[in-house]
Design a protein around this motif. Sequence first.
Motif, mmCIF file in Angstrom:
data_model
loop_
_atom_site.group_PDB
_atom_site.id
_atom_site.type_symbol
_atom_site.label_atom_id
_atom_site.label_comp_id
_atom_site.label_asym_id
_atom_site.label_seq_id
_atom_site.Cartn_x
_atom_site.Cartn_y
_atom_site.Cartn_z
ATOM 1 N N VAL A 57 -5.736 -16.512 1.619
ATOM 2 C CA VAL A 57 -6.358 -17.562 0.822
ATOM 3 C C VAL A 57 -5.256 -18.367 0.154
ATOM 4 C CG1 VAL A 57 -7.885 -18.054 -1.108
ATOM 5 C CG2 VAL A 57 -8.393 -16.136 0.430
ATOM 6 N N GLN A 58 -5.335 -19.660 0.276
ATOM 7 C CA GLN A 58 -4.323 -20.524 -0.334
ATOM 8 C C GLN A 58 -4.925 -21.318 -1.478
ATOM 9 O OE1 GLN A 58 -2.797 -22.730 3.093
ATOM 10 N NE2 GLN A 58 -0.999 -21.402 3.102
ATOM 11 N N LEU A 59 -4.235 -21.325 -2.606
ATOM 12 C CA LEU A 59 -4.655 -22.060 -3.777
ATOM 13 C C LEU A 59 -3.585 -23.087 -4.129
ATOM 14 C CD1 LEU A 59 -5.680 -18.923 -4.087
ATOM 15 C CD2 LEU A 59 -6.416 -19.724 -6.325
ATOM 16 N N VAL A 60 -4.018 -24.293 -4.442
ATOM 17 C CA VAL A 60 -3.092 -25.358 -4.805
ATOM 18 C C VAL A 60 -3.567 -26.001 -6.095
ATOM 19 C CG1 VAL A 60 -2.036 -27.528 -4.136
ATOM 20 C CG2 VAL A 60 -2.511 -25.783 -2.392
ATOM 21 N N GLU A 61 -2.736 -25.909 -7.130
ATOM 22 C CA GLU A 61 -3.048 -26.539 -8.403
ATOM 23 C C GLU A 61 -2.520 -27.967 -8.435
ATOM 24 O OE1 GLU A 61 -1.719 -22.233 -9.582
ATOM 25 O OE2 GLU A 61 -1.057 -23.829 -8.246
ATOM 26 N N SER A 62 -3.176 -28.786 -9.213
ATOM 27 C CA SER A 62 -2.707 -30.151 -9.449
ATOM 28 C C SER A 62 -3.284 -30.624 -10.777
ATOM 29 C CB SER A 62 -3.130 -31.087 -8.316
ATOM 30 O OG SER A 62 -4.538 -31.136 -8.209
ATOM 31 N N GLY A 97 -4.377 -35.267 -26.699
ATOM 32 C CA GLY A 97 -4.852 -35.826 -25.445
ATOM 33 C C GLY A 97 -5.548 -34.805 -24.569
ATOM 34 N N SER A 98 -5.871 -35.241 -23.352
ATOM 35 C CA SER A 98 -6.619 -34.407 -22.414
ATOM 36 C C SER A 98 -5.967 -34.417 -21.039
ATOM 37 C CB SER A 98 -8.059 -34.920 -22.278
ATOM 38 O OG SER A 98 -8.751 -34.859 -23.503
ATOM 39 N N LEU A 99 -6.194 -33.352 -20.312
ATOM 40 C CA LEU A 99 -5.808 -33.258 -18.908
ATOM 41 C C LEU A 99 -6.885 -32.476 -18.174
ATOM 42 C CD1 LEU A 99 -1.994 -32.331 -18.938
ATOM 43 C CD2 LEU A 99 -2.991 -34.468 -18.099
ATOM 44 N N ARG A 100 -7.020 -32.753 -16.894
ATOM 45 C CA ARG A 100 -7.905 -31.960 -16.060
ATOM 46 C C ARG A 100 -7.100 -31.361 -14.921
ATOM 47 N NH1 ARG A 100 -13.269 -33.546 -12.504
ATOM 48 N NH2 ARG A 100 -11.664 -34.510 -11.154
ATOM 49 N N LEU A 101 -7.048 -30.062 -14.889
ATOM 50 C CA LEU A 101 -6.362 -29.354 -13.816
ATOM 51 C C LEU A 101 -7.342 -29.038 -12.698
ATOM 52 C CD1 LEU A 101 -4.163 -26.806 -15.799
ATOM 53 C CD2 LEU A 101 -3.682 -29.192 -15.216
ATOM 54 N N SER A 102 -6.837 -29.089 -11.483
ATOM 55 C CA SER A 102 -7.641 -28.759 -10.309
ATOM 56 C C SER A 102 -7.007 -27.602 -9.564
ATOM 57 C CB SER A 102 -7.748 -29.962 -9.368
ATOM 58 O OG SER A 102 -8.352 -31.064 -10.001
ATOM 59 N N CYS A 103 -7.853 -26.770 -8.996
ATOM 60 C CA CYS A 103 -7.393 -25.656 -8.170
ATOM 61 C C CYS A 103 -8.180 -25.730 -6.864
ATOM 62 C CB CYS A 103 -7.637 -24.336 -8.871
ATOM 63 S SG CYS A 103 -7.235 -22.875 -7.888
ATOM 64 N N ALA A 104 -7.528 -26.212 -5.836
ATOM 65 C CA ALA A 104 -8.168 -26.342 -4.530
ATOM 66 C C ALA A 104 -7.938 -25.066 -3.725
ATOM 67 C CB ALA A 104 -7.612 -27.542 -3.790
ATOM 68 N N ILE A 105 -9.004 -24.543 -3.155
ATOM 69 C CA ILE A 105 -8.920 -23.298 -2.395
ATOM 70 C C ILE A 105 -9.217 -23.596 -0.940
ATOM 71 C CG2 ILE A 105 -9.834 -20.970 -2.128
ATOM 72 C CD1 ILE A 105 -10.511 -21.032 -5.087
ATOM 73 N N TRP A 114 -2.744 -16.288 -5.733
ATOM 74 C CA TRP A 114 -2.249 -17.152 -6.799
ATOM 75 C C TRP A 114 -1.742 -18.469 -6.232
ATOM 76 C CZ3 TRP A 114 -2.167 -15.975 -12.060
ATOM 77 C CH2 TRP A 114 -2.597 -14.682 -12.378
ATOM 78 N N GLY A 115 -1.894 -19.517 -7.044
ATOM 79 C CA GLY A 115 -1.282 -20.779 -6.706
ATOM 80 C C GLY A 115 0.164 -20.824 -7.190
ATOM 81 N N GLN A 116 0.808 -21.946 -6.956
ATOM 82 C CA GLN A 116 2.228 -22.082 -7.282
ATOM 83 C C GLN A 116 2.452 -22.523 -8.730
ATOM 84 O OE1 GLN A 116 0.438 -24.409 -5.895
ATOM 85 N NE2 GLN A 116 1.026 -26.292 -6.947
ATOM 86 N N GLY A 117 1.398 -22.962 -9.395
ATOM 87 C CA GLY A 117 1.519 -23.371 -10.786
ATOM 88 C C GLY A 117 1.709 -24.865 -10.947
#
Length: 122
Positions: free
Chosen positions: A2-7, A16-24, A112-115
């Motif tokens: 399983v591969q996870l990629v954060e962005s 402020g605000s941020l939205r993190l994504s974790c694509a699987i 785990w993703g790469q961070g």
Amino acid sequence: QVQLVESGGGLVQAGGSLRLSCAIAGRTFSRYAVGWFRQVPAKEREFVSAISRTGKSTYFADSVKGRFTISRDSAKNTVFLQMNNLPPGDTAVYYCAAGNYGSTIDDEYDYWGQGTQVTVSS
């Protein structure tokens, strides 16, 4: 595998605000609960939030309750972490992880993703 990629990380001013994504990758998205953890140098990895496989249950560290929300979009195979009202203390590398349960314990996640770096300036 399983591969996870954060962005979605980056530099933001305090408040402020941020939205993190974790694509699987793959068709396995619905099989896994997903957790978010963060880490700063010389400190242990810290639980932030988690969401169950169905999305019906969510979990948050006390330090982020009321400021962060977590959600998952099956059509996009992606889990989102919306972070609002960020103070400099939220600066860290944020990791997403996939496992069988929405646990607060990092050892219970299998993949785990790469961070992605989040930096909050004062």
